[in-house]
Structure formats: C-alpha cells, structure tokens
Design an enzyme around this catalytic site. Sequence first.
Site, PDB file in Angstrom:
ATOM      1  N   HIS A  54       0.839  -1.207   0.000  1.00  0.00           N
ATOM      2  CA  HIS A  54       0.000   0.000   0.000  1.00  0.00           C
ATOM      3  C   HIS A  54       0.870   1.252   0.000  1.00  0.00           C
ATOM      4  O   HIS A  54       1.842   1.337   0.746  1.00  0.00           O
ATOM      5  CB  HIS A  54      -0.904   0.025   1.231  1.00  0.00           C
ATOM      6  CG  HIS A  54      -2.025  -0.970   1.154  1.00  0.00           C
ATOM      7  ND1 HIS A  54      -3.068  -1.002   2.032  1.00  0.00           N
ATOM      8  CD2 HIS A  54      -2.254  -1.974   0.281  1.00  0.00           C
ATOM      9  CE1 HIS A  54      -3.899  -1.967   1.705  1.00  0.00           C
ATOM     10  NE2 HIS A  54      -3.423  -2.591   0.649  1.00  0.00           N
ATOM     11  N   TYR A  99      -8.721   4.591   8.585  1.00  0.00           N
ATOM     12  CA  TYR A  99      -8.861   4.782  10.037  1.00  0.00           C
ATOM     13  C   TYR A  99      -9.879   5.907  10.218  1.00  0.00           C
ATOM     14  O   TYR A  99      -9.686   6.983   9.645  1.00  0.00           O
ATOM     15  CB  TYR A  99      -7.544   5.226  10.677  1.00  0.00           C
ATOM     16  CG  TYR A  99      -6.468   4.153  10.704  1.00  0.00           C
ATOM     17  CD1 TYR A  99      -5.736   3.834   9.571  1.00  0.00           C
ATOM     18  CD2 TYR A  99      -6.183   3.477  11.884  1.00  0.00           C
ATOM     19  CE1 TYR A  99      -4.752   2.859   9.605  1.00  0.00           C
ATOM     20  CE2 TYR A  99      -5.188   2.494  11.927  1.00  0.00           C
ATOM     21  CZ  TYR A  99      -4.481   2.196  10.785  1.00  0.00           C
ATOM     22  OH  TYR A  99      -3.508   1.236  10.821  1.00  0.00           O
ATOM     23  N   PRO A 148      -3.321  -1.505  19.220  1.00  0.00           N
ATOM     24  CA  PRO A 148      -3.131  -1.896  17.811  1.00  0.00           C
ATOM     25  C   PRO A 148      -3.261  -0.773  16.781  1.00  0.00           C
ATOM     26  O   PRO A 148      -2.814  -0.940  15.653  1.00  0.00           O
ATOM     27  CB  PRO A 148      -4.209  -2.961  17.590  1.00  0.00           C
ATOM     28  CG  PRO A 148      -5.225  -2.714  18.647  1.00  0.00           C
ATOM     29  CD  PRO A 148      -4.499  -2.158  19.817  1.00  0.00           C
ATOM     30  N   LYS A 180       1.673  -1.515  15.100  1.00  0.00           N
ATOM     31  CA  LYS A 180       3.099  -1.562  15.444  1.00  0.00           C
ATOM     32  C   LYS A 180       3.537  -2.845  16.166  1.00  0.00           C
ATOM     33  O   LYS A 180       4.730  -3.169  16.189  1.00  0.00           O
ATOM     34  CB  LYS A 180       3.466  -0.362  16.334  1.00  0.00           C
ATOM     35  CG  LYS A 180       3.471   0.958  15.610  1.00  0.00           C
ATOM     36  CD  LYS A 180       4.710   1.108  14.742  1.00  0.00           C
ATOM     37  CE  LYS A 180       4.527   2.144  13.679  1.00  0.00           C
ATOM     38  NZ  LYS A 180       4.543   1.648  12.325  1.00  0.00           N
ATOM     39  N   TYR A 211       4.246   5.652  10.515  1.00  0.00           N
ATOM     40  CA  TYR A 211       3.343   4.569  10.104  1.00  0.00           C
ATOM     41  C   TYR A 211       4.073   3.513   9.264  1.00  0.00           C
ATOM     42  O   TYR A 211       3.927   2.317   9.507  1.00  0.00           O
ATOM     43  CB  TYR A 211       2.181   5.188   9.324  1.00  0.00           C
ATOM     44  CG  TYR A 211       1.036   4.243   9.066  1.00  0.00           C
ATOM     45  CD1 TYR A 211       0.213   3.809  10.098  1.00  0.00           C
ATOM     46  CD2 TYR A 211       0.755   3.799   7.773  1.00  0.00           C
ATOM     47  CE1 TYR A 211      -0.843   2.948   9.855  1.00  0.00           C
ATOM     48  CE2 TYR A 211      -0.304   2.946   7.528  1.00  0.00           C
ATOM     49  CZ  TYR A 211      -1.097   2.528   8.571  1.00  0.00           C
ATOM     50  OH  TYR A 211      -2.143   1.667   8.325  1.00  0.00           O
TER      51      TYR A 211
HETATM   52  P1  FAD Z   1       3.518 -13.844  20.234  1.00  0.00           P
HETATM   53  O1  FAD Z   1       3.009 -13.774  18.854  1.00  0.00           O
HETATM   54  O2  FAD Z   1       2.533 -13.713  21.355  1.00  0.00           O
HETATM   55  O3  FAD Z   1       4.290 -15.215  20.371  1.00  0.00           O
HETATM   56  C1  FAD Z   1       4.699 -15.732  21.625  1.00  0.00           C
HETATM   57  C2  FAD Z   1       4.669 -17.243  21.561  1.00  0.00           C
HETATM   58  O4  FAD Z   1       5.172 -17.766  22.775  1.00  0.00           O
HETATM   59  C3  FAD Z   1       3.249 -17.791  21.416  1.00  0.00           C
HETATM   60  O5  FAD Z   1       3.207 -18.661  20.321  1.00  0.00           O
HETATM   61  C4  FAD Z   1       2.989 -18.494  22.731  1.00  0.00           C
HETATM   62  O6  FAD Z   1       2.162 -19.621  22.583  1.00  0.00           O
HETATM   63  C5  FAD Z   1       4.398 -18.873  23.154  1.00  0.00           C
HETATM   64  N1  FAD Z   1       4.556 -19.067  24.599  1.00  0.00           N
HETATM   65  C6  FAD Z   1       4.017 -18.367  25.614  1.00  0.00           C
HETATM   66  N2  FAD Z   1       4.408 -18.856  26.794  1.00  0.00           N
HETATM   67  C7  FAD Z   1       5.242 -19.893  26.530  1.00  0.00           C
HETATM   68  C8  FAD Z   1       5.950 -20.822  27.332  1.00  0.00           C
HETATM   69  N3  FAD Z   1       5.896 -20.758  28.678  1.00  0.00           N
HETATM   70  N4  FAD Z   1       6.686 -21.777  26.735  1.00  0.00           N
HETATM   71  C9  FAD Z   1       6.764 -21.845  25.385  1.00  0.00           C
HETATM   72  N5  FAD Z   1       6.097 -20.994  24.566  1.00  0.00           N
HETATM   73  C10 FAD Z   1       5.341 -20.040  25.131  1.00  0.00           C
HETATM   74  N6  FAD Z   1      -0.679  -6.112  16.502  1.00  0.00           N
HETATM   75  C11 FAD Z   1      -0.919  -5.284  15.500  1.00  0.00           C
HETATM   76  O7  FAD Z   1       0.025  -4.612  15.066  1.00  0.00           O
HETATM   77  N7  FAD Z   1      -2.181  -5.204  14.939  1.00  0.00           N
HETATM   78  C12 FAD Z   1      -3.235  -5.980  15.390  1.00  0.00           C
HETATM   79  O8  FAD Z   1      -4.342  -5.904  14.889  1.00  0.00           O
HETATM   80  C13 FAD Z   1      -3.008  -6.858  16.461  1.00  0.00           C
HETATM   81  N8  FAD Z   1      -4.000  -7.653  16.927  1.00  0.00           N
HETATM   82  C14 FAD Z   1      -3.731  -8.480  17.997  1.00  0.00           C
HETATM   83  C15 FAD Z   1      -4.748  -9.290  18.517  1.00  0.00           C
HETATM   84  C16 FAD Z   1      -4.517 -10.129  19.628  1.00  0.00           C
HETATM   85  C17 FAD Z   1      -5.634 -10.988  20.190  1.00  0.00           C
HETATM   86  C18 FAD Z   1      -3.221 -10.153  20.221  1.00  0.00           C
HETATM   87  C19 FAD Z   1      -2.941 -11.048  21.429  1.00  0.00           C
HETATM   88  C20 FAD Z   1      -2.202  -9.371  19.663  1.00  0.00           C
HETATM   89  C21 FAD Z   1      -2.446  -8.528  18.568  1.00  0.00           C
HETATM   90  N9  FAD Z   1      -1.447  -7.715  18.005  1.00  0.00           N
HETATM   91  C22 FAD Z   1      -1.695  -6.896  16.988  1.00  0.00           C
HETATM   92  C23 FAD Z   1      -0.107  -7.729  18.484  1.00  0.00           C
HETATM   93  C24 FAD Z   1       0.795  -8.653  17.659  1.00  0.00           C
HETATM   94  O9  FAD Z   1       0.050  -9.736  17.208  1.00  0.00           O
HETATM   95  C25 FAD Z   1       1.933  -9.014  18.554  1.00  0.00           C
HETATM   96  O10 FAD Z   1       2.649  -7.823  18.832  1.00  0.00           O
HETATM   97  C26 FAD Z   1       2.870 -10.078  17.993  1.00  0.00           C
HETATM   98  O11 FAD Z   1       2.213 -11.316  17.991  1.00  0.00           O
HETATM   99  C27 FAD Z   1       4.144 -10.168  18.832  1.00  0.00           C
HETATM  100  O12 FAD Z   1       4.893 -11.282  18.463  1.00  0.00           O
HETATM  101  P2  FAD Z   1       5.719 -12.091  19.535  1.00  0.00           P
HETATM  102  O13 FAD Z   1       6.445 -13.123  18.772  1.00  0.00           O
HETATM  103  O14 FAD Z   1       6.464 -11.170  20.405  1.00  0.00           O
HETATM  104  O15 FAD Z   1       4.633 -12.754  20.512  1.00  0.00           O
HETATM  105  C1  DHB Z   2      -4.609  -4.243  10.842  1.00  0.00           C
HETATM  106  C2  DHB Z   2      -4.532  -4.137  12.202  1.00  0.00           C
HETATM  107  C3  DHB Z   2      -4.153  -2.954  12.771  1.00  0.00           C
HETATM  108  O1  DHB Z   2      -4.063  -2.833  14.101  1.00  0.00           O
HETATM  109  C4  DHB Z   2      -3.844  -1.860  11.982  1.00  0.00           C
HETATM  110  O2  DHB Z   2      -3.494  -0.708  12.568  1.00  0.00           O
HETATM  111  C5  DHB Z   2      -3.917  -1.974  10.624  1.00  0.00           C
HETATM  112  C6  DHB Z   2      -4.304  -3.166  10.035  1.00  0.00           C
HETATM  113  C7  DHB Z   2      -5.030  -5.528  10.237  1.00  0.00           C
HETATM  114  O3  DHB Z   2      -5.332  -6.464  10.978  1.00  0.00           O
HETATM  115  O4  DHB Z   2      -5.078  -5.616   9.004  1.00  0.00           O
END
Ligand code: FAD
Ligand code: DHB
Length: 392
Positions: free
Chosen positions: A75, A204, A295, A299, A387
Amino acid sequence: MINLKTQVGIIGAGPAGLTLALWLKKQGISSVIIEHRSREYVEARVRAGLLEQNTVDIMTDLGVAVRLKKEGQEHHGVYLSFNGDRIRVPFGELTGGRNITIYGQQEVVKDLTNEWLRGGETLLFEAPAIKIANIDTDSPEIHFEHQGELGRIDCDFVAACDGFHGIGRKSMPSGSYKEFSVTYPYSWLGILANVAPSSEELIYAYHERGFALHSLRSDKISRLYIQVDNDDREENWTDEMIWDELAIRLGTKDWELKRGPIFEKSITPMRSYFIDNMQSGRLFLAGDAAHIVPPTGGKGLNLAIADVKHLVDGFSDYYLHQSKEKLDHYSEIALKRIWRAQDFSNFMTTLFHKSDAHGSFTYQLQKAKFDYIKSSKAYATMIAENYVGLPF
Ligand code: FAD
Ligand code: DHB
C-alpha cells in the site's frame, strides 16, 4: 528426560522467536525453539496484518518472502477519516518511497515455521517452558515439558520471545525493571469477512459513535474493526449490527461498504505496557514478552521484529567478534524504538477513538489535529514516516 544443547535457547514460536532463530542460523549461530501451543493453534491465531517496510525487508533477506511478495498487498497510502471527512496520506512522496504491506500475521508465522523445519531444525510444539534457571552464570537452562516428559535446554543465552503471558518477563529478578501500563477505556471488535475490500487502502476513522478501521487480507477477504466498550461481548453483536455500525462510522459521500458473511469475530482489549529493562544476565526478552502497544497504527508485530534485529546484532557481535558491547546495550538500544512506537500508537489511538462527549475539549483537540494533518505537509509527514516505520 529430553536434553537439548544449543547456543541460544528460544522460548516461543511467534514472529519474534521464529525470526530470531532463522536470522541467527544465517549468521552460523545455533538455536532451538520450544512452543507452548500446537502448530495448528499457532498457525490459526488471527492477529495483526500490517507489515512495515523494515519487516518486509528482513523477511526478504531471510528468504521467506516468496508468498508474502505474491499474496501480500503493498500500500502506498492510507485514508484517515473524521466524521465522514476522508483524506489520504500518501507514503511515497512523504517518506522517500517507503511503504507498508498487508499480509496476515498467521501467514508470516506459517512461512517462518516452514522454513525453519525445512532446514531440519528443532522446534518442539506443545512444549511449555516451566522454568528458566542460572541466568547469572555462563550456562543458563530452560526447563520444559513435552508429551508428559520433562526436558532441559542447556544454552549460552536464553531468548524469551514468549509473548505477554510467557514466563520470560516473570523470570527477570524482581527489582530489575520498572513497569509502565495504561489501559484504555475501550476495546476493538475485529471481524474477518468473505467479501471483497471496499477500499484499496486502509481507512482509520473517528466517528461520534466511535472508531472504525477498514483493512483487508486479500481480494476476497476484508478485515474490519470497531471500537466497543471494555465489557462488551461478541454475542451482543449480530452480523447486521456490525455492518450497520461500520457503514455509519466509515461512511463518506460516494462510497459504499460491501457486506458479506463474517467468519471470525473477537474482542481485543487495548493496552500500552512496557518495562524499562529487557535483559538480566544471560536472559533477553523480545517482542510482546516485554511490551504491548494498542493496535491502532499496527506496530505490535513490527516492534517484535525490530527487537529481534537488535538482539541478532548483539549475538552476532558476541559469537563472530567476541564482543559483548552490543549485547550489553541491547535493552537500551531497543527501548528507543519502543518508546517511539508507544508514542505513535498512543497518538493514533487517542486521535481516532471516542473517549469523551462529542464537542468536548478532548474532541476539539482531536479535530484540531485532524485539520492540521489536512493543512500541514510536515504533520502529515510525521504520520507517514512513523506509520511505514522509521529506518533502523
Ligand atoms: P507472540 O506472537 O505472542 O508469540 C509468543 C509465543 O510464545 C506464542 O506462540 C505463545 O504460545 C508462546 N509461549 C508463551 N508462553 C510460553 C511458554 N511458557 N513456553 C513456550 N512458549 C510459550 N498487533 C498489530 O500490530 N495489529 C493488530 O491488529 C493486532 N491484533 C492483535 C490481537 C490479539 C488478540 C493479540 C494477542 C495481539 C495482537 N497484536 C496486533 C499484536 C501482535 O500480534 C503481537 O505484537 C505479535 O504477535 C508479537 O509477536 P511475539 O512473537 O512477540 O509474541
Ligand atoms: C490491521 C490491524 C491494525 O491494528 C492496523 O493498525 C492496521 C491493520 C489488520 O489487521 O489488518
């Protein structure tokens, strides 16, 4: 007893853990990953979708961007709307050609997992870490369970990429960090629907009924969100109610929202959280294990990948140049970007959500900011460059 030996023991197969493992491998540094959940669970978890330019570049360098390049959508701008007044912030001219790509987080996770396992590397699913030991020595240990058996990883370093609810942060010595947390007075109801996107770029929107976001996953799947109260529940919302609300909040003249069957519905609370120290001895935290951003602004996932970049810099310096300099300063370096992202995410959140009465002081400040984006190239540039993600 399962006994594994490696240089970097990684907890968590989310975007942070998997990217770290593949990147270390590229540098000739060994690692193994243990993941609490099953592969099916992790790959089906619906979350973010917005990838910054930096994240796409890293995936490309790691050789895991073939599907991303084919199926992801680049985009070149974003729409911002305030009570039906819609404007476009173009990225190209404001950021020197940097862009975002829309590609679901679970697709990123699938691609990373496939690449790691294709290389014959170790990743144990359904293997929760239960204890991290000896982080103040040169030989820390991760203790875990797997299929009814106990296991131990002997390693040089522990990378806790285990998300907000993991054990990494809880294993940091008490008093080694300060905690900062803000809970917002609203949540997001997010849906996935089998319908072509109604806009080629994200929208947005502030509306007096609350925030709305139009995003997408493909030519046939739309991803949309609306602001709801913190105590609201998915069951309170029929499909028709959601579409009606989206149509009102996103609406502008000469534009129509396409509707279709909704196949996923979930409510996510909004929180800013972080700690001011992400390392202790041989334990390092990356991603959601150390910070959560609301969210708005997309980021969370990108920040997790940025932490990994700094961590890889540190490990590479240690193993390839026998220097602990970068590793010792990992937290300090990563936190600069985390603070910037916290500020931008908070800015986007408070600009577009309804938190006070229409016409109130807060509302007038929101409107003044929106009007300023329309009139000032400098202000629009601030939004565009944050962004798409600031360069490293
Ligand atoms: P995670 O993706 O959480 O990965 C951590 C992993 O560690 C998981 O697979 C978990 O199962 C594993 N784990 C936990 N504890 C243990 C343990 N004790 N032993 C072994 N493994 C373990 N960000 C956006 O930018 N836009 C969004 O729309 C958005 N929506 C989201 C919706 C939800 C419901 C959530 C929870 C988060 C959302 N986020 C969003 C945030 C984004 O998804 C996270 O910032 C991203 O997943 C971070 O990645 P990570 O690898 O740090 O953590
Ligand atoms: C999406 C999620 C977000 O939080 C955002 O700021 C933009 C896009 C998405 O899920 O596509």
